[in-house]
Design a protein around this motif. Structure first.
Motif, mmCIF file in Angstrom:
data_model
loop_
_atom_site.group_PDB
_atom_site.id
_atom_site.type_symbol
_atom_site.label_atom_id
_atom_site.label_comp_id
_atom_site.label_asym_id
_atom_site.label_seq_id
_atom_site.Cartn_x
_atom_site.Cartn_y
_atom_site.Cartn_z
ATOM 1 N N GLU A 155 8.003 53.896 39.135
ATOM 2 C CA GLU A 155 7.113 52.871 39.676
ATOM 3 C C GLU A 155 6.031 52.490 38.684
ATOM 4 O O GLU A 155 5.620 51.322 38.609
ATOM 5 N N GLY A 156 5.541 53.466 37.909
ATOM 6 C CA GLY A 156 4.520 53.163 36.902
ATOM 7 C C GLY A 156 5.034 52.218 35.834
ATOM 8 O O GLY A 156 4.370 51.242 35.463
ATOM 9 N N ILE A 157 6.239 52.503 35.324
ATOM 10 C CA ILE A 157 6.866 51.609 34.327
ATOM 11 C C ILE A 157 7.128 50.240 34.936
ATOM 12 O O ILE A 157 6.888 49.194 34.305
ATOM 13 N N TYR A 158 7.616 50.244 36.157
ATOM 14 C CA TYR A 158 7.895 49.020 36.906
ATOM 15 C C TYR A 158 6.648 48.150 37.005
ATOM 16 O O TYR A 158 6.657 46.954 36.665
ATOM 17 N N ALA A 159 5.541 48.751 37.449
ATOM 18 C CA ALA A 159 4.292 48.012 37.632
ATOM 19 C C ALA A 159 3.725 47.519 36.298
ATOM 20 O O ALA A 159 3.241 46.388 36.197
ATOM 21 N N PHE A 160 3.785 48.373 35.257
ATOM 22 C CA PHE A 160 3.259 47.985 33.947
ATOM 23 C C PHE A 160 3.999 46.771 33.385
ATOM 24 O O PHE A 160 3.370 45.836 32.862
ATOM 25 N N LEU A 161 5.319 46.775 33.495
ATOM 26 C CA LEU A 161 6.097 45.651 32.962
ATOM 27 C C LEU A 161 5.847 44.370 33.756
ATOM 28 O O LEU A 161 5.788 43.282 33.171
ATOM 29 N N ILE A 162 5.678 44.486 35.073
ATOM 30 C CA ILE A 162 5.342 43.313 35.877
ATOM 31 C C ILE A 162 3.998 42.748 35.451
ATOM 32 O O ILE A 162 3.825 41.531 35.298
ATOM 33 N N LEU A 163 3.032 43.644 35.254
ATOM 34 C CA LEU A 163 1.700 43.221 34.804
ATOM 35 C C LEU A 163 1.771 42.552 33.435
ATOM 36 O O LEU A 163 1.122 41.522 33.195
ATOM 37 N N PHE A 164 2.573 43.112 32.536
ATOM 38 C CA PHE A 164 2.718 42.556 31.196
ATOM 39 C C PHE A 164 3.355 41.168 31.242
ATOM 40 O O PHE A 164 2.914 40.234 30.551
ATOM 41 N N VAL A 165 4.388 41.025 32.067
ATOM 42 C CA VAL A 165 5.057 39.731 32.230
ATOM 43 C C VAL A 165 4.072 38.679 32.727
ATOM 44 O O VAL A 165 4.122 37.508 32.320
ATOM 45 N N GLY A 166 3.137 39.086 33.590
ATOM 46 C CA GLY A 166 2.153 38.155 34.132
ATOM 47 C C GLY A 166 1.214 37.574 33.098
ATOM 48 O O GLY A 166 0.564 36.559 33.356
ATOM 49 N N HIS A 167 1.133 38.192 31.896
ATOM 50 C CA HIS A 167 0.263 37.688 30.837
ATOM 51 C C HIS A 167 1.019 36.838 29.815
ATOM 52 O O HIS A 167 0.424 36.372 28.836
ATOM 53 N N LEU A 168 2.310 36.648 30.031
ATOM 54 C CA LEU A 168 3.112 35.861 29.097
ATOM 55 C C LEU A 168 3.259 34.429 29.586
ATOM 56 O O LEU A 168 3.074 34.132 30.763
ATOM 57 N N ASP A 169 3.621 33.552 28.676
ATOM 58 C CA ASP A 169 3.841 32.144 28.993
ATOM 59 C C ASP A 169 5.322 31.925 29.271
ATOM 60 O O ASP A 169 6.176 32.233 28.424
ATOM 61 N N LEU A 170 5.644 31.421 30.452
ATOM 62 C CA LEU A 170 7.030 31.288 30.875
ATOM 63 C C LEU A 170 7.843 30.404 29.943
ATOM 64 O O LEU A 170 9.000 30.707 29.639
ATOM 65 N N GLU A 171 7.262 29.313 29.471
ATOM 66 C CA GLU A 171 8.002 28.385 28.612
ATOM 67 C C GLU A 171 8.180 28.932 27.201
ATOM 68 O O GLU A 171 9.259 28.819 26.619
ATOM 69 N N LYS A 172 7.149 29.555 26.648
ATOM 70 C CA LYS A 172 7.218 30.042 25.269
ATOM 71 C C LYS A 172 7.969 31.365 25.153
ATOM 72 O O LYS A 172 8.626 31.624 24.146
ATOM 73 N N ASP A 173 7.860 32.203 26.161
ATOM 74 C CA ASP A 173 8.409 33.563 26.078
ATOM 75 C C ASP A 173 9.529 33.797 27.088
ATOM 76 O O ASP A 173 9.698 34.915 27.587
ATOM 77 N N PHE A 174 10.303 32.771 27.390
ATOM 78 C CA PHE A 174 11.283 32.858 28.471
ATOM 79 C C PHE A 174 12.257 34.016 28.301
ATOM 80 O O PHE A 174 12.414 34.855 29.202
ATOM 81 N N PHE A 175 12.932 34.103 27.150
ATOM 82 C CA PHE A 175 13.947 35.139 26.955
ATOM 83 C C PHE A 175 13.327 36.534 26.916
ATOM 84 O O PHE A 175 13.927 37.501 27.400
ATOM 85 N N PHE A 176 12.131 36.634 26.362
ATOM 86 C CA PHE A 176 11.430 37.920 26.355
ATOM 87 C C PHE A 176 11.067 38.342 27.781
ATOM 88 O O PHE A 176 11.182 39.517 28.144
ATOM 89 N N ILE A 177 10.661 37.379 28.593
ATOM 90 C CA ILE A 177 10.323 37.657 29.996
ATOM 91 C C ILE A 177 11.559 38.138 30.770
ATOM 92 O O ILE A 177 11.485 39.114 31.520
ATOM 93 N N ILE A 178 12.684 37.464 30.574
ATOM 94 C CA ILE A 178 13.920 37.876 31.247
ATOM 95 C C ILE A 178 14.292 39.308 30.852
ATOM 96 O O ILE A 178 14.680 40.128 31.696
ATOM 97 N N THR A 179 14.135 39.628 29.551
ATOM 98 C CA THR A 179 14.437 40.980 29.070
ATOM 99 C C THR A 179 13.539 42.013 29.734
ATOM 100 O O THR A 179 14.004 43.067 30.187
ATOM 101 N N LEU A 180 12.249 41.711 29.824
ATOM 102 C CA LEU A 180 11.304 42.643 30.432
ATOM 103 C C LEU A 180 11.575 42.813 31.924
ATOM 104 O O LEU A 180 11.446 43.917 32.470
ATOM 105 N N ILE A 181 11.957 41.731 32.588
ATOM 106 C CA ILE A 181 12.268 41.825 34.014
ATOM 107 C C ILE A 181 13.495 42.704 34.237
ATOM 108 O O ILE A 181 13.519 43.530 35.163
ATOM 109 N N ILE A 182 14.509 42.557 33.388
ATOM 110 C CA ILE A 182 15.702 43.398 33.505
ATOM 111 C C ILE A 182 15.340 44.868 33.309
ATOM 112 O O ILE A 182 15.791 45.744 34.065
#
Length: 412
Positions: free
Chosen positions: A92-119
């Motif tokens: 859950e800690g890793i889960y929450a940290f990655l969600i928080l990190f994704v929230g600071h990224l730009d969806l258009e600029k970092d799309f593929f990186f965001i998908i990777t982090l979500i997976i």
């Protein structure tokens, strides 16, 4: 013993807080995935992403489809309550940290990186799910497994209700960068009940052989398990197939997206939540044998009602009734499937065996969705729902023929 008396008995032993603990764990693991797979589509489309890019979101569900591959490793590590808690807390800690990190990224600029982090985050979530399921098997007696599985189903449907309803509204009002930190915080708050729960105990299981990575394959070598596998493939086949085409059917009836969102997303999920609680109590009071048959009868009635409804242009009241019935049956059936799956696990392989059985239902659901789409496209909705009714009849016959009442126990 009546289910209310049983719940009072369980309550005196800390059982009520144990059920709440598992409800929190199940909603924590389901809510972010529901949000990412539904609300994210809206955000991407508003940002003018292509439909092919949006279709890539289906990849984020992959960890939950193949989680059986590392389930034996979780079983091997989680042999004490302390190890269970460590596994769940770290996941859950890793889960929450990655969600928080994704929230600071730009969806258009970092799309593929965001998908990777979500997976990656959903790999952690799936690991938590394996450990939580195994802990549920070991923490509750057979007579109370229906209640804990009602919490599992309730958590899943509550996540659907919140993720596709409340969070979508918050997303449109406040935006991506505000909703994701809130989601990460929620995931961490949801494990507090487990951290504070000192009365949760596990039943020690004697392992005859060491756990290995190939244990998910040995699950299928037991002759007795094939009756259960047939049950998993058939039991709510008609319900899954009907649900997969429900929203397109409502679109073709002329309902707006807002109306469909209310009927299927809010009303449907709410009915499934209620059904989850009812199903757990039915299993506790009537036993698995009678509940399995009763829910199969109700599911057949729901698919037949949809078939009748699709013969003409249904009224709004009929549509509401049909949507409510099919989601009600989904909630009832889910708890029966979860509970009987927990009955068919080997000592020391609880997480692996339960995960394998649930993954079977996922694969069957995907296959039925594809078949249902082709049937509806070729023969129309009325014939589709008649086809689903035939699957429901097959399920009912299978249940009556394959599962006999054992005189020694009401729970079979």
């Amino acid at each position: 013993m009546h289910w209310t008396e049983r719940l009072i008995t369980t309550k005196s032993e800390g059982g009520k807080y144990n059920l709440f603990t598992f409800f929190c764990l199940y909603i924590a693991q389901s809510l972010p995935m529901t949000f990412f797979s539904t609300a994210l589509q809206v955000t991407m489309r508003q940002a003018s992403f292509s439909l092919s890019a949006i279709a890539m979101l289906q990849l984020i569900k992959l960890p939950w489809v193949v989680k059986f591959l590392w389930a034996p490793m979780v079983d091997k590590y989680c042999n004490t309550m302390a190890n269970f808690k460590k596994c769940i807390f770290w996941s859950e800690g890793i889960y929450a940290f990655l969600i928080l990190f994704v929230g600071h990224l730009d969806l258009e600029k970092d799309f593929f990186f965001i998908i990777t982090l979500i997976i990656i985050s959903l790999i952690a979530s799936a690991t938590q799910d394996i450990a939580t399921d195994a802990l549920a098997v070991l923490s509750f007696s057979k007579k109370d497994k229906g209640l804990v599985n009602s919490m599992q189903s309730l958590g899943s449907f509550s996540a659907t209700l919140i993720g596709s309803g409340v969070l979508l509204a918050l997303l449109q009002k406040f935006g991506w960068h505000y909703v994701l930190p809130f989601l990460a915080l929620f995931v961490m708050i949801a494990i507090i009940p487990l951290w504070r729960n000192k009365k949760l105990k596990i039943q020690t299981q004697q392992q005859t052989t060491p756990v290995s990575m190939a244990d998910f394959l040995w699950f299928f070598t037991r002759r007795s398990i094939w009756k259960q596998i047939g049950f998993l493939c058939l039991y709510y086949a008609g319900i899954i197939g009907s649900l997969s085409m429900l929203r397109p059917y409502l679109v073709d009836l002329g309902y707006s997206m807002q109306e469909i969102g209310f009927m299927s997303g809010i009303l449907g999920s709410a009915m499934a939540c209620v059904a989850s609680i009812v199903s757990g109590h039915l299993i506790s009071s009537l036993g698995r044998f009678f509940t399995r048959r009763l829910v199969a009868f109700i599911s057949l009635g729901a698919t037949l009602f949809l078939s009748f409804m699709a013969m003409g242009t249904p009224s709004y009241a009929m549509v509401i009734t049909g949507v409510s019935l099919i989601w009600l049956c989904y909630g009832l059936s889910s708890v029966v499937v979860y509970t009987t799956s927990m009955d068919n696990v080997r000592p020391g392989r609880e997480g692996t065996d339960f995960t394998v059985q649930i993954v079977i239902t996922h694969f069957v659901g995907i296959l039925l969705s594809l078949i249902s789409g082709r049937v509806a496209d070729t023969f129309g909705y009325c014939n589709l729902f008649l086809f689903e009714s035939m699957l429901a009849v097959a399920s009912l016959i299978y249940v009556f023929l394959m599962f006999k009442k054992e005189t020694s126990s009401r729970q079979v």
